[in-house]
Enzyme design. Structure first.
Site, PDB file in Angstrom:
ATOM      1  N   LYS A  27       0.742  -1.006  -0.211  1.00 36.97           N
ATOM      2  CA  LYS A  27       0.243  -0.194   0.616  1.00 36.97           C
ATOM      3  C   LYS A  27       0.910   1.555  -0.029  1.00 36.97           C
ATOM      4  O   LYS A  27       0.329   2.323  -0.276  1.00 36.97           O
ATOM      5  CB  LYS A  27      -1.456  -0.129   1.094  1.00 36.97           C
ATOM      6  CG  LYS A  27      -1.873  -1.317   1.320  1.00 36.97           C
ATOM      7  CD  LYS A  27      -2.714  -1.279   0.520  1.00 36.97           C
ATOM      8  CE  LYS A  27      -3.309  -2.912   0.394  1.00 36.97           C
ATOM      9  NZ  LYS A  27      -4.774  -2.661   0.460  1.00 36.97           N
TER      10      LYS A  27
HETATM   11  C1  PLP Z   1      -0.994  -7.952   2.139  1.00 43.13           C
HETATM   12  C2  PLP Z   1      -1.624  -7.371   1.279  1.00 43.13           C
HETATM   13  N1  PLP Z   1      -2.009  -8.641   0.599  1.00 43.13           N
HETATM   14  C3  PLP Z   1      -2.669  -8.544  -0.499  1.00 43.13           C
HETATM   15  C4  PLP Z   1      -4.003  -7.621  -0.338  1.00 43.13           C
HETATM   16  C5  PLP Z   1      -5.194  -7.423  -1.284  1.00 43.13           C
HETATM   17  O1  PLP Z   1      -5.595  -6.660  -1.955  1.00 43.13           O
HETATM   18  P1  PLP Z   1      -6.231  -5.761  -2.829  1.00 43.13           P
HETATM   19  O2  PLP Z   1      -6.443  -5.913  -1.670  1.00 43.13           O
HETATM   20  O3  PLP Z   1      -5.902  -4.989  -4.024  1.00 43.13           O
HETATM   21  O4  PLP Z   1      -7.048  -6.776  -3.688  1.00 43.13           O
HETATM   22  C6  PLP Z   1      -4.131  -6.894   0.342  1.00 43.13           C
HETATM   23  C7  PLP Z   1      -5.209  -5.697   0.802  1.00 43.13           C
HETATM   24  O5  PLP Z   1      -5.984  -5.126  -0.010  1.00 43.13           O
HETATM   25  C8  PLP Z   1      -2.732  -6.433   1.537  1.00 43.13           C
HETATM   26  O6  PLP Z   1      -3.074  -5.818   2.622  1.00 43.13           O
HETATM   27  N1  LIG Z   2      -6.601  -5.017   2.206  1.00 43.22           N
HETATM   28  C1  LIG Z   2      -6.641  -3.768   2.623  1.00 43.22           C
HETATM   29  C2  LIG Z   2      -8.619  -3.352   2.715  1.00 43.22           C
HETATM   30  C3  LIG Z   2      -8.428  -2.385   1.124  1.00 43.22           C
HETATM   31  O1  LIG Z   2      -8.075  -2.287   0.146  1.00 43.22           O
HETATM   32  P1  LIG Z   2      -7.710  -0.895  -0.433  1.00 43.22           P
HETATM   33  O2  LIG Z   2      -7.128  -1.244  -1.137  1.00 43.22           O
HETATM   34  O3  LIG Z   2      -9.258  -0.608  -0.648  1.00 43.22           O
HETATM   35  O4  LIG Z   2      -7.656   0.252   0.373  1.00 43.22           O
HETATM   36  C4  LIG Z   2      -6.504  -3.577   3.717  1.00 43.22           C
HETATM   37  O5  LIG Z   2      -5.435  -3.216   4.094  1.00 43.22           O
HETATM   38  O6  LIG Z   2      -6.544  -2.343   4.834  1.00 43.22           O
END
Ligand code: PLP
Ligand SMILES: N[C@@H](CCOP(=O)(O)O)C(=O)O
Length: 469
Positions: A112
């Site tokens: 993120k």
């Molecule tokens: C460590 C981790 N892996 C994978 C994901 C999944 O990613 P996305 O929500 O973009 O599908 C998340 C949260 O979003 C995460 O925090």
């Molecule tokens: N896995 C995410 C959930 C929120 O996802 P986002 O990519 O839409 O912000 C988290 O870690 O909070």
């Protein structure tokens, strides 16, 4: 560049307005009116160049004239200077044709950071130009919250409110949210699941009076800025393996579908991607949807990869919009059905269009733990549980082309799960050495929209200053 809503009814906006809007006013998600397409020579030229330079080239068409090129360049450089690894997103080989894209070298040890470090700077810049303040709200299953707080704690123009499910994030994730000490940061433990937190955020966006009163903005991947920044590493990884002259596949540990939608975006921009593989934990709604065409929420299971414990996968809406030939009316209807009954059925043509680009696989808890243990024994590489879900699914789909699995978090964020799988308790990097000793500040709220809105109204400086600086 202009942006259109996936539900087809919100005003078309330019980049800066799209960034501040977060969610479209019709409840939809913004996508670019057209996908910029990069030439083969441009993609070839990305290999070996600094990450920030490639990012600037990829992001420029999305930003257009809304931000001066020199300012954008500076913000991109500053954002990626916060990553101690010189490559920002290095690629590591873990099998003959299997690679891990390490996306966890940023300030909070999760992918993120890649987008959040940039959009915090972009938002402050745009708000500064307009002499405005904004109230940022976000829902998190663990990682988005910490990354957003780390990025926005230095913001001079925002107050940030992060809702997380009480008792369902790891202690490291919680402390990354509760120990910033910044007076514009509010960490809120909600009595509910991540899906409840996300529903609260969407309800606040759909309440027009509240939205205007607090100058609401969002940092979840419903915000186009997040997706845009995540497109970059698909290009850097593929180019380093020979794209566009060599096709690659990606496997993406998936929850809210933002990260893999960025991969889809890269493909639309000309990156030769053979397959995009959705990898889920036991919360396998997307796998069932691709199998049967029916998106059906069933209740969330707590797993060792808590950030993926999600049922309502927001960005799937963007994909339906694209796969249906941008049929906003269809998207509106399906999302209304989801709201009313917790399910919808995809038209056959839409399902076929999705199946042409995506594969999906799931893995259970024992297999995830087994993958962490086996990878440590055979390659001395310690996977975090989310990345392990990706690796487990990818291994069953290796083909002739290189497979790149996205490494989405550092294992030290989930020490209990790692210790259970391997007997080893991974140490936090020196940047986090004192995290577990810092004083926490958080509030706990019920899963009630009124309580959350009152809380935000009372603390947002956009309200007290009439949404002006
Ligand atoms: C460590 C981790 N892996 C994978 C994901 C999944 O990613 P996305 O929500 O973009 O599908 C998340 C949260 O979003 C995460 O925090
Ligand atoms: N896995 C995410 C959930 C929120 O996802 P986002 O990519 O839409 O912000 C988290 O870690 O909070």
């Amino acid at each position: 560049m202009q942006y259109v809503s996936s539900r087809g009814e919100a005003p078309v906006l330019g980049f800066a307005d799209t960034l501040l809007a977060g969610l479209a006013s019709d409840g939809g998600l913004y996508v670019p009116e057209t996908w910029p397409v990069l030439s083969a020579d441009t993609i070839r030229g990305f290999a070996g160049r600094p990450y920030a330079e490639v990012a600037f080239d990829i992001l420029s068409p999305f930003v257009g004239d809304d931000i001066a090129a020199a300012d954008l360049k500076q913000m991109v450089e500053d954002a990626y200077a916060t990553f101690p690894h010189p490559a920002v997103a290095p690629l590591v080989q873990i099998g003959p044709s299997h690679f891990l894209l390490e996306l966890f070298h940023g300030p909070t040890l999760a992918f993120k950071d890649v987008a959040m470090q940039l959009i915090a700077r972009l938002m402050d810049h745009v708000l500064g130009q307009r002499e405005q303040r904004a109230t940022i709200v976000g829902a998190t299953s663990g990682d988005t919250g910490g990354a957003a707080i780390a990025a926005f704690a230095a913001s001079r123009r925002t107050d940030i409110f992060i809702l997380f499910p009480h008792g369902r994030v790891s202690p490291v994730q919680q402390r990354q949210m509760t120990t910033s000490g910044a007076d514009n940061v509010h960490a809120v433990a909600v009595d509910g699941t991540f899906d409840d937190c996300q529903a609260l955020v969407k309800a606040m966006f759909n309440d027009r009076r509240f939205r205007e009163r607090v100058a609401l903005s969002g940092v979840n991947s419903i915000n186009w800025g997040r997706i845009m920044a995540q497109i970059v590493y698909y290009f850097t990884a593929a180019a380093s393996l020979g794209a566009p002259d060599r096709t690659v596949s990606f496997t993406v540990p998936t929850g809210n579908f933002g990260d893999i939608f960025a991969g889809y975006g890269a493909k639309r921009m000309g990156l030769p991607v053979e397959r995009l593989v959705i990898a889920t934990n036991e919360n396998d709604i997307l796998v069932r949807t691709l199998d049967r065409g029916r998106y059906e929420t069933t209740g969330v299971h707590a797993t060792m990869s808590p950030s993926m414990d999600i049922q309502v996968s927001s960005n799937f809406e963007r994909l339906i919009f694209e796969a249906s030939g941008r049929d906003g009316e269809l998207v509106r209807r399906l999302m209304q059905q989801l709201g009313q009954s917790g399910s919808f059925t995809l038209p056959e043509a839409v399902l076929a269009a999705i199946g042409a680009e995506f594969d999906a696989g799931t893995t259970d808890e024992p297999a995830t733990a087994g993958t962490i243990k086996r990878m440590l024994a055979t390659t001395a590489y310690l996977l975090d549980p989310h990345t392990a879900v990706g690796v487990a699914v990818a291994e069953s789909r290796l083909g002739r082309e290189p497979m790149i699995t996205l490494g989405t978090a550092h294992p030290a964020k989930f020490p209990a799960a790692i210790e259970k799988a391997t007997g080893i308790s991974p140490a936090l990097p020196p940047s986090h050495a004192d995290l577990m000793q810092k004083r926490e500040a958080l509030d706990r709220l019920p899963n009630e929209i009124g309580a959350v809105q009152d809380y935000i109204r009372a603390r947002s400086r956009a309200v007290s200053q009439g949404a002006e600086a």
